[in-house]
Design a protein around this motif. Structure first.
Motif, PDB file in Angstrom:
ATOM      1  N   PRO A   1       0.882  -0.748  -0.044  1.00 26.62           N
ATOM      2  CA  PRO A   1       0.352  -0.185  -0.146  1.00 26.62           C
ATOM      3  C   PRO A   1       0.600   1.495   0.655  1.00 26.62           C
TER       4      PRO A   1
ATOM      5  N   SER B   1       2.823   1.730  -3.197  1.00 25.72           N
ATOM      6  CA  SER B   1       1.486   2.271  -4.394  1.00 25.72           C
ATOM      7  C   SER B   1       1.478   3.891  -4.651  1.00 25.72           C
ATOM      8  N   ARG B   2       1.722   4.502  -3.491  1.00 27.32           N
ATOM      9  CA  ARG B   2       1.372   5.843  -4.160  1.00 27.32           C
ATOM     10  C   ARG B   2       2.307   6.351  -4.946  1.00 27.32           C
TER      11      ARG B   2
ATOM     12  N   LYS C   1       2.050   7.528  -8.751  1.00 28.99           N
ATOM     13  CA  LYS C   1       1.127   7.436  -8.932  1.00 28.99           C
ATOM     14  C   LYS C   1       0.371   9.318  -9.364  1.00 28.99           C
TER      15      LYS C   1
ATOM     16  N   TYR D   1      -2.057  11.625  -8.670  1.00 27.70           N
ATOM     17  CA  TYR D   1      -3.330  12.584  -8.035  1.00 27.70           C
ATOM     18  C   TYR D   1      -4.400  13.701  -8.573  1.00 27.70           C
TER      19      TYR D   1
ATOM     20  N   GLU E   1      -7.177  14.959  -3.145  1.00 30.53           N
ATOM     21  CA  GLU E   1      -7.643  13.440  -3.172  1.00 30.53           C
ATOM     22  C   GLU E   1      -6.330  13.166  -3.129  1.00 30.53           C
ATOM     23  N   TYR E   2      -4.596  13.357  -2.423  1.00 29.76           N
ATOM     24  CA  TYR E   2      -3.870  12.220  -2.025  1.00 29.76           C
ATOM     25  C   TYR E   2      -3.685  12.324  -0.489  1.00 29.76           C
TER      26      TYR E   2
ATOM     27  N   ASN F   1      -6.557  12.412   0.829  1.00 31.89           N
ATOM     28  CA  ASN F   1      -7.945  11.598   1.031  1.00 31.89           C
ATOM     29  C   ASN F   1      -7.419   9.863   0.794  1.00 31.89           C
ATOM     30  N   TRP F   2      -6.696   9.518   0.337  1.00 35.35           N
ATOM     31  CA  TRP F   2      -5.785   8.414  -0.195  1.00 35.35           C
ATOM     32  C   TRP F   2      -4.714   8.406   1.336  1.00 35.35           C
TER      33      TRP F   2
ATOM     34  N   GLU G   1      -6.624   7.332   4.454  1.00 37.33           N
ATOM     35  CA  GLU G   1      -7.690   6.437   4.577  1.00 37.33           C
ATOM     36  C   GLU G   1      -6.486   5.139   3.913  1.00 37.33           C
ATOM     37  N   ALA G   2      -5.247   5.485   4.131  1.00 42.65           N
ATOM     38  CA  ALA G   2      -4.181   4.060   4.140  1.00 42.65           C
ATOM     39  C   ALA G   2      -4.540   3.596   5.041  1.00 42.65           C
TER      40      ALA G   2
END
Length: 280
Positions: free
Chosen positions: A135, A138-139, A142, A144, A149-150, A152-153, A156-157
Motif C-alpha cells: 500500500p 503503491s503511491r 502515482k 493524483y 485526493e492525495y 484523502n488517500w 484512508e491508508a
C-alpha cells in the motif's frame, strides 16, 4: 526546525536541524523523508541533542541522482555530511531503512559512532513484508488529480490504522510535488526506491549486526500494519532475535505499528526511551 542544504558526495542533500548538544544524525525509512521525525520533535526529541534529520538521496527535497542508490552511496552521503559539518563523532537514530543504514555506517566508521538507536528494523522482518509494504509503495509514481485526493488517500491508508495525527501532515506534505495542472505526485521515484531495495537485499546483514558492539537500543512496534488482522511488520520474536545478536543492545517495545509508532503515544514513548538510553 531549520531547513538547510549541503553538497556531499556529488549530491545536494536537504536536512532539518534543531536542538543543541551532542550531534544526533537521524535517518528515515525507505520511501520517507526528513519530516518523518516531526512527531518525535513534538514530544521533545530536540531536547536530547543537536538533531540533523536528513532527506536521503532521491527523497524529500534532496537531489535525485539518476543512479546509485546502494547502501554504499547512501552511507558516503552521510559520511561526507559529517565531514563537512565537522561532526567527528555522532549518535545515529534510524527508522527502518535508516536503521539498516546505521548498521552499514557502523561497519565503515565505527570510531565515529558513539551510540545507535534502531527503530523497527532487524535482520529479518515478517515473511510477508513485501505484501505489507505494497500500500505505501503503491503511491510512488502515482498521479493524483489534486492535493485533496492525495490527502484523502493518505487518511484512508491501511497502514495508518485510523490513527491520524496532526504531526503526520508535514511528513506527507514533504512527500509530494505539485504538477503544473494542480495534480500531485510523489517526490520519490519508483526506479530509485527499487534500486535502494535491491541494495538492501544484496547485503549480508547478520555479520554487520553481530559486529555492532557499541551501546545500542532497538525499539519495536508490534501493532498490526494494516487492519486488525494484519501482522506487525517486525514481530517481537524477530526483533529480539536481532537484539540477541549484538553484545550491547537493549530492547524496547512501544505502541503503534511501523508507521504510527512515530506519532502520538508511540513518539512520546520513543523519545523517553532514547532519553533514558542516552543518559546511561
Amino acid at each position: 526546525m531549520q531547513s538547510k542544504y549541503i553538497q556531499t558526495n556529488g549530491v545536494r542533500l536537504h536536512y532539518l536541524e534543531a536542538g543543541r548538544g551532542k550531534p544526533i544524525i537521524v535517518m528515515h525509512g525507505l520511501t520517507a523523508n526528513a519530516n518523518a521525525f516531526d512527531g518525535l520533535i513534538t514530544h521533545g526529541f530536540a531536547d536530547l541533542g543537536h538533531i540533523y534529520s536528513v532527506d536521503l538521496r532521491g527523497r524529500g527535497k534532496s537531489e535525485q541522482p539518476p543512479a546509485d542508490y546502494s547502501m554504499k552511496a547512501h552511507s558516503k552521503d552521510i559520511i561526507g555530511m559529517m565531514d563537512l559539518l565537522g561532526l567527528e563523532k555522532v549518535i545515529l537514530v534510524g527508522h527502518s531503512f535508516g536503521a539498516l543504514m546505521s548498521w552499514y555506517l557502523y561497519s565503515l566508521i565505527p570510531h565515529r559512532i558513539e551510540k545507535i538507536v534502531f527503530i523497527d528494523a532487524a535482520a529479518r522482518l515478517h515473511p510477508d513484508t513485501r505484501e505489507l509494504l505494497q500500500p505505501t509503495m503503491s503511491r510512488l509514481g502515482k498521479i493524483y488529480t489534486s492535493y485533496k485526493e492525495y490527502m484523502n488517500w493518505v487518511r484512508e491508508a491501511p497502514f495508518l490504522a485510523d490513527a491520524w495525527d496532526e504531526d503526520m501532515q508535514s511528513y506527507f506534505d514533504a512527500d509530494i510535488e505539485f504538477l503544473a495542472d494542480g495534480q500531485v505526485t510523489s517526490r520519490s521515484k519508483p526506479v530509485h526506491i527499487i534500486e535502494a531495495v535491491n541494495g538492501v537485499f544484496e547485503e549480508n546483514w547478520e555479520p554487520l549486526i553481530r559486529n555492532t558492539s557499541i551501546p545500542s537500543l532497538l525499539i519495536n512496534a508490534t501493532g498490526a500494519y494494516g487492519d486488525e488482522h494484519s501482522p506487525p511488520l517486525l514481530p517481537k520474536e524477530l526483533a529480539k532475535e536481532t537484539v540477541a545478536m549484538m553484545p550491547n543492545c537493549q530492547y524496547m517495545e512501544v505502541e503503534g505499528n511501523h508507521q504510527t509508532m512515530m506519532y502520538g503515544k508511540g513518539a512520546k514513548q520513543i523519545v523517553q526511551a532514547i532519553k533514558d538510553f542516552l543518559s546511561k
